[in-house]
Design a protein around this motif. Structure first.
Motif, PDB file in Angstrom:
ATOM      1  N   GLN A  80       0.577  -1.408  -0.050  1.00 38.70           N
ATOM      2  CA  GLN A  80       0.109  -0.012   0.096  1.00 38.70           C
ATOM      3  C   GLN A  80       0.984   1.281   0.144  1.00 38.70           C
ATOM      4  OE1 GLN A  80      -2.927   0.064   3.028  1.00 38.70           O
ATOM      5  NE2 GLN A  80      -4.455   0.607   1.748  1.00 38.70           N
ATOM      6  N   HIS A  81       2.323   1.343   0.447  1.00 36.81           N
ATOM      7  CA  HIS A  81       2.765   2.379   0.402  1.00 36.81           C
ATOM      8  C   HIS A  81       4.027   2.527  -0.610  1.00 36.81           C
ATOM      9  CE1 HIS A  81       1.199   3.469   4.311  1.00 36.81           C
ATOM     10  NE2 HIS A  81       1.635   2.216   4.813  1.00 36.81           N
ATOM     11  N   GLN A  82       3.907   1.580  -1.762  1.00 41.05           N
ATOM     12  CA  GLN A  82       4.851   1.600  -2.823  1.00 41.05           C
ATOM     13  C   GLN A  82       4.471   2.355  -3.965  1.00 41.05           C
ATOM     14  OE1 GLN A  82       7.724   0.228  -2.092  1.00 41.05           O
ATOM     15  NE2 GLN A  82       7.002  -0.093  -0.127  1.00 41.05           N
ATOM     16  N   HIS A  83       5.046   3.379  -4.388  1.00 43.04           N
ATOM     17  CA  HIS A  83       4.587   4.265  -5.370  1.00 43.04           C
ATOM     18  C   HIS A  83       4.645   3.467  -6.728  1.00 43.04           C
ATOM     19  CE1 HIS A  83       4.149   7.991  -7.327  1.00 43.04           C
ATOM     20  NE2 HIS A  83       5.124   7.708  -8.178  1.00 43.04           N
ATOM     21  N   VAL A  84       5.701   2.645  -6.862  1.00 40.73           N
ATOM     22  CA  VAL A  84       5.573   1.961  -8.054  1.00 40.73           C
ATOM     23  C   VAL A  84       4.437   0.885  -8.175  1.00 40.73           C
ATOM     24  CG1 VAL A  84       7.012  -0.119  -9.281  1.00 40.73           C
ATOM     25  CG2 VAL A  84       8.189   1.766  -7.957  1.00 40.73           C
ATOM     26  N   ALA A  85       3.949   0.481  -7.038  1.00 38.80           N
ATOM     27  CA  ALA A  85       2.869  -0.238  -7.226  1.00 38.80           C
ATOM     28  C   ALA A  85       1.416   0.580  -7.717  1.00 38.80           C
ATOM     29  CB  ALA A  85       2.180  -0.804  -5.908  1.00 38.80           C
ATOM     30  N   ALA A  86       1.525   1.598  -7.208  1.00 35.79           N
ATOM     31  CA  ALA A  86       0.235   2.713  -7.592  1.00 35.79           C
ATOM     32  C   ALA A  86       0.548   3.110  -9.310  1.00 35.79           C
ATOM     33  CB  ALA A  86       0.194   3.816  -6.958  1.00 35.79           C
ATOM     34  N   GLU A  87       1.808   3.248  -9.776  1.00 34.98           N
ATOM     35  CA  GLU A  87       2.204   3.532 -11.223  1.00 34.98           C
ATOM     36  C   GLU A  87       1.914   2.346 -11.779  1.00 34.98           C
ATOM     37  OE1 GLU A  87       6.208   4.843 -11.174  1.00 34.98           O
ATOM     38  OE2 GLU A  87       5.968   6.553 -10.442  1.00 34.98           O
ATOM     39  N   THR A  88       2.247   1.194 -11.464  1.00 36.78           N
ATOM     40  CA  THR A  88       1.799  -0.134 -12.167  1.00 36.78           C
ATOM     41  C   THR A  88       0.172  -0.172 -12.298  1.00 36.78           C
ATOM     42  OG1 THR A  88       3.971  -0.951 -11.564  1.00 36.78           O
ATOM     43  CG2 THR A  88       2.174  -2.509 -12.509  1.00 36.78           C
ATOM     44  N   MET A  89      -0.318   0.035 -11.294  1.00 36.99           N
ATOM     45  CA  MET A  89      -1.821  -0.038 -11.448  1.00 36.99           C
ATOM     46  C   MET A  89      -2.448   1.125 -12.334  1.00 36.99           C
ATOM     47  SD  MET A  89      -4.210  -2.166 -10.439  1.00 36.99           S
ATOM     48  CE  MET A  89      -5.456  -1.991 -11.425  1.00 36.99           C
ATOM     49  N   GLN A  90      -1.956   2.170 -12.404  1.00 35.00           N
ATOM     50  CA  GLN A  90      -2.414   3.381 -13.201  1.00 35.00           C
ATOM     51  C   GLN A  90      -2.068   2.699 -14.841  1.00 35.00           C
ATOM     52  OE1 GLN A  90      -0.004   6.512 -11.764  1.00 35.00           O
ATOM     53  NE2 GLN A  90      -1.907   7.443 -10.971  1.00 35.00           N
ATOM     54  N   GLU A  91      -1.045   2.352 -15.037  1.00 35.04           N
ATOM     55  CA  GLU A  91      -0.771   1.721 -16.331  1.00 35.04           C
ATOM     56  C   GLU A  91      -1.729   0.636 -17.068  1.00 35.04           C
ATOM     57  OE1 GLU A  91       3.271   0.342 -18.611  1.00 35.04           O
ATOM     58  OE2 GLU A  91       3.489   1.481 -16.727  1.00 35.04           O
ATOM     59  N   ILE A  92      -1.894  -0.209 -15.829  1.00 38.23           N
ATOM     60  CA  ILE A  92      -3.009  -1.108 -16.149  1.00 38.23           C
ATOM     61  C   ILE A  92      -4.129  -0.729 -16.620  1.00 38.23           C
ATOM     62  CG2 ILE A  92      -4.401  -3.100 -15.105  1.00 38.23           C
ATOM     63  CD1 ILE A  92      -1.525  -3.827 -13.372  1.00 38.23           C
ATOM     64  N   LEU A  93      -4.848   0.229 -15.521  1.00 38.62           N
ATOM     65  CA  LEU A  93      -5.911   0.725 -16.002  1.00 38.62           C
ATOM     66  C   LEU A  93      -5.883   1.793 -17.344  1.00 38.62           C
ATOM     67  CD1 LEU A  93      -6.815   2.437 -12.544  1.00 38.62           C
ATOM     68  CD2 LEU A  93      -7.748   0.415 -13.299  1.00 38.62           C
ATOM     69  N   LYS A  94      -5.024   2.232 -17.969  1.00 36.07           N
ATOM     70  CA  LYS A  94      -4.780   3.160 -19.007  1.00 36.07           C
ATOM     71  C   LYS A  94      -4.851   2.110 -20.203  1.00 36.07           C
ATOM     72  CE  LYS A  94      -2.357   6.877 -17.399  1.00 36.07           C
ATOM     73  NZ  LYS A  94      -1.047   7.746 -17.097  1.00 36.07           N
ATOM     74  N   LYS A  95      -4.339   0.880 -20.055  1.00 34.26           N
ATOM     75  CA  LYS A  95      -4.090  -0.228 -21.205  1.00 34.26           C
ATOM     76  C   LYS A  95      -5.371  -1.102 -21.044  1.00 34.26           C
ATOM     77  CE  LYS A  95       0.878  -0.355 -21.621  1.00 34.26           C
ATOM     78  NZ  LYS A  95       1.998  -0.944 -21.619  1.00 34.26           N
ATOM     79  N   ARG A  96      -6.026  -0.882 -20.253  1.00 34.76           N
ATOM     80  CA  ARG A  96      -7.115  -1.971 -20.233  1.00 34.76           C
ATOM     81  C   ARG A  96      -8.373  -1.572 -21.358  1.00 34.76           C
ATOM     82  NH1 ARG A  96      -8.541  -7.279 -18.621  1.00 34.76           N
ATOM     83  NH2 ARG A  96     -10.625  -7.343 -18.495  1.00 34.76           N
ATOM     84  N   LYS A  97      -8.698  -2.406 -22.238  1.00 39.06           N
ATOM     85  CA  LYS A  97      -9.616  -1.793 -23.244  1.00 39.06           C
ATOM     86  C   LYS A  97     -10.907  -2.538 -22.972  1.00 39.06           C
ATOM     87  CE  LYS A  97      -6.421  -2.023 -27.122  1.00 39.06           C
ATOM     88  NZ  LYS A  97      -5.217  -1.985 -27.021  1.00 39.06           N
ATOM     89  N   ARG A  98     -11.149  -3.377 -22.173  1.00 39.53           N
ATOM     90  CA  ARG A  98     -12.398  -3.827 -21.603  1.00 39.53           C
ATOM     91  C   ARG A  98     -12.516  -3.347 -20.454  1.00 39.53           C
ATOM     92  NH1 ARG A  98     -11.797 -10.041 -22.640  1.00 39.53           N
ATOM     93  NH2 ARG A  98     -10.009  -9.368 -21.577  1.00 39.53           N
ATOM     94  N   THR A  99     -13.887  -3.689 -19.821  1.00 38.89           N
ATOM     95  CA  THR A  99     -14.264  -3.131 -18.581  1.00 38.89           C
ATOM     96  C   THR A  99     -13.379  -3.719 -17.563  1.00 38.89           C
ATOM     97  OG1 THR A  99     -16.678  -3.176 -19.316  1.00 38.89           O
ATOM     98  CG2 THR A  99     -16.292  -3.347 -16.911  1.00 38.89           C
ATOM     99  N   LEU A 100     -13.218  -3.053 -16.331  1.00 37.50           N
ATOM    100  CA  LEU A 100     -12.247  -3.487 -15.453  1.00 37.50           C
ATOM    101  C   LEU A 100     -12.936  -4.703 -14.617  1.00 37.50           C
ATOM    102  CD1 LEU A 100     -11.198  -0.097 -13.913  1.00 37.50           C
ATOM    103  CD2 LEU A 100      -9.929  -1.438 -15.419  1.00 37.50           C
ATOM    104  N   THR A 101     -12.001  -5.660 -14.074  1.00 35.06           N
ATOM    105  CA  THR A 101     -12.463  -6.699 -13.633  1.00 35.06           C
ATOM    106  C   THR A 101     -12.680  -6.126 -12.198  1.00 35.06           C
ATOM    107  OG1 THR A 101     -10.246  -7.496 -12.704  1.00 35.06           O
ATOM    108  CG2 THR A 101     -11.306  -8.473 -14.744  1.00 35.06           C
ATOM    109  N   ALA A 102     -13.525  -7.012 -11.316  1.00 37.00           N
ATOM    110  CA  ALA A 102     -13.687  -6.751  -9.880  1.00 37.00           C
ATOM    111  C   ALA A 102     -12.314  -6.629  -9.167  1.00 37.00           C
ATOM    112  CB  ALA A 102     -14.529  -7.646  -9.300  1.00 37.00           C
TER     113      ALA A 102
END
Length: 67
Positions: free
Chosen positions: A32-54
């Protein structure tokens, strides 16, 4: 985190999520305190073409990422 980020950058979003989920299981407070984790998640959200999974919505919320 490096492996998750590499998967995200190469477009393997499922593998990236698997890595993030594994780290969360092993060390939830650390992740929860890793900036790289948040950046990676942002990248996933930007690249995801379909609806996000739960799982993706949950992880984004957990990391405080808005996308």
């Amino acid at each position: 985190m490096d492996v998750a980020r590499a998967h995200a950058r190469t477009g393997d979003l499922t593998a990236a999520m698997d890595e993030l989920t594994g780290v969360r299981r092993a060390s939830p407070q650390w992740l929860q305190h890793q900036h790289v984790a948040a950046e990676t998640m942002q990248e996933i959200l930007k690249k995801r073409k379909r609806t996000l999974t739960a799982e993706m919505r949950d992880m984004a919320s957990y990391l405080g990422v808005v996308g």
